[in-house]
Enzyme design. Structure first.
Site, PDB file in Angstrom:
ATOM      1  N   GLN A   1      -5.050  -1.924   9.461  1.00 40.66           N
ATOM      2  CA  GLN A   1      -4.756  -3.212   8.826  1.00 40.66           C
ATOM      3  C   GLN A   1      -5.297  -4.353   9.700  1.00 40.66           C
ATOM      4  O   GLN A   1      -4.980  -4.437  10.879  1.00 40.66           O
ATOM      5  CB  GLN A   1      -3.239  -3.360   8.614  1.00 40.66           C
ATOM      6  CG  GLN A   1      -2.848  -4.613   7.881  1.00 40.66           C
ATOM      7  CD  GLN A   1      -3.377  -4.670   6.441  1.00 40.66           C
ATOM      8  OE1 GLN A   1      -3.310  -3.695   5.698  1.00 40.66           O
ATOM      9  NE2 GLN A   1      -3.929  -5.804   6.052  1.00 40.66           N
TER      10      GLN A   1
ATOM     11  N   LYS B   1       0.845  -1.198   0.000  1.00 42.47           N
ATOM     12  CA  LYS B   1       0.000   0.000   0.000  1.00 42.47           C
ATOM     13  C   LYS B   1       0.882   1.251   0.000  1.00 42.47           C
ATOM     14  O   LYS B   1       0.607   2.219  -0.705  1.00 42.47           O
ATOM     15  CB  LYS B   1      -0.934  -0.019   1.215  1.00 42.47           C
ATOM     16  CG  LYS B   1      -2.046  -1.049   1.060  1.00 42.47           C
ATOM     17  CD  LYS B   1      -2.776  -1.356   2.351  1.00 42.47           C
ATOM     18  CE  LYS B   1      -3.698  -2.567   2.122  1.00 42.47           C
ATOM     19  NZ  LYS B   1      -4.334  -3.069   3.327  1.00 42.47           N
TER      20      LYS B   1
ATOM     21  N   ASP C   1     -11.402   1.870   3.562  1.00 47.66           N
ATOM     22  CA  ASP C   1     -11.612   0.425   3.390  1.00 47.66           C
ATOM     23  C   ASP C   1     -13.098   0.120   3.190  1.00 47.66           C
ATOM     24  O   ASP C   1     -13.455  -0.979   2.759  1.00 47.66           O
ATOM     25  CB  ASP C   1     -11.108  -0.329   4.630  1.00 47.66           C
ATOM     26  CG  ASP C   1      -9.822  -1.089   4.369  1.00 47.66           C
ATOM     27  OD1 ASP C   1      -9.521  -1.356   3.184  1.00 47.66           O
ATOM     28  OD2 ASP C   1      -9.128  -1.423   5.344  1.00 47.66           O
TER      29      ASP C   1
END
Ligand code: NDP
Length: 281
Positions: free
Chosen positions: A96, A52, A119
């Site tokens: 994460q 990322k 997300d």
């Protein structure tokens, strides 16, 4: 032989378009920023976070990775999220997953401002998807749909079968396919006679987490098969689909690696840029 749903090629093309959007924002004096929180030292998570970071770098997005020790408390994690919610330089916040067992994942995700929830895991964004309102869509499902559309796979009126019912892949991709007017079936570990369902599928999405689980006999000839799985077998990454046998039957197939994973990162970047554009406008 099936047409390859090549996530690498498609994501590279999309990344160029995204870069132009970042440049446009920069010309207006706005830099784009993503904050990624990684708690602990899960090796797979470390790889994802690094990828990322690389994607951000390639686009000229400011990517800050905040590494927290394994023993971080819920209060410390929540305080950091609150701080990033207030930070004007941060357009997107990503925690994460998975978090270490002692931390409450749902509670942490719920704290992220829905606008910065790149997300798309916040219940508000999930609810928006389920009620057909604009919001942030989860990256992997969004990437899957982008692939199917890029190769003009017919969707309306078609039978779509999704294997897996997680909140991050199975359920949202089923909802996106429903919104495209597919007739959608969601299968899971308690489904009786899985193959009877998969053999009906014009679009088959495998998000199971079991290496080479889908074999040729489970696939309708000509179907579009999207492989979401990331499994490590003998040091190699393989999908949930037995690529070698299924590519002979399917009409379209996505490879692993080089398929959905590439699109996921690309859609994350798109979500960050969209968040920055919303704020700038
Ligand atoms: P989960 O483990 O949360 O979900 C797996 C699903 O598969 C569950 O719904 C489970 O059913 C179902 N399942 C398990 N065994 C069977 C079976 N024998 N028959 C039918 N269904 C079964 O996984 P995720 O959704 O998070 O991820 C799925 C896969 O996708 C993983 O390999 C993951 O690494 C990968 N992934 C890849 C991404 C990418 O960018 N390419 C992004 C996210 C995930 P039940 O609910 O009944 O337990």
């Amino acid at each position: 032989m099936a047409v390859l749903l090549d996530g690498k090629v498609l994501s590279e093309k999309r990344m160029e378009e995204l870069k132009a959007r970042v440049d446009t924002l920069r010309a207006r004096g706005k830099t784009v920023g993503l904050a990624v929180i990684l708690v602990g030292e899960n090796p797979a998570s470390q790889v994802y976070v690094r990828n990322k970071g690389k994607a951000c770098e390639g686009l000229g997005i400011r990517g800050d990775t905040i590494l927290l020790p394994e023993q971080t408390s819920q209060e410390e994690l929540e305080a950091l999220i609150e701080k990033l919610n207030q930070d004007e330089c941060v357009d997107g916040i990503l925690v994460q997953l998975p978090l270490p067992k002692h931390l409450d994942e749902a509670k942490a995700l719920a704290l992220i401002s829905p606008d910065k929830d790149v997300d798309g895991f916040h219940v508000e964004n999930a609810g928006r998807l389920f009620t057909g309102q604009p919001g942030v869509t989860a990256c992997t499902p969004k990437g899957i749909l982008a692939m199917l559309k890029a190769w003009n796979v017919p969707l309306a009126g078609k039978e779509a079968v999704v294997i897996g019912r997680s909140n991050i892949v199975g359920k949202p991709v089923a909802m996106l396919l429903l919104n495209e007017n597919c007739t959608v079936t969601i299968c899971h570990s308690r489904t009786a006679d899985l193959a009877a369902h998969t053999r009906r599928a014009d679009i088959l999405v495998a998000a199971v987490g079991k290496p080479r689980f889908i074999t040729a006999g489970m696939v309708k000839p000509g179907a579009a098969v999207v492989d979401v799985g990331i499994n490590r077998v003998d040091g190699k990454v393989v999908g949930d689909v037995d690529f070698e046998s299924v590519e002979k039957v399917a009409g379209y197939i996505s490879p692993v690696p080089g398929g959905v994973g590439k699109m996921t990162i690309c859609m994350l970047m798109e979500n960050v840029i969209e968040a920055a554009e919303r704020k700038a406008n």
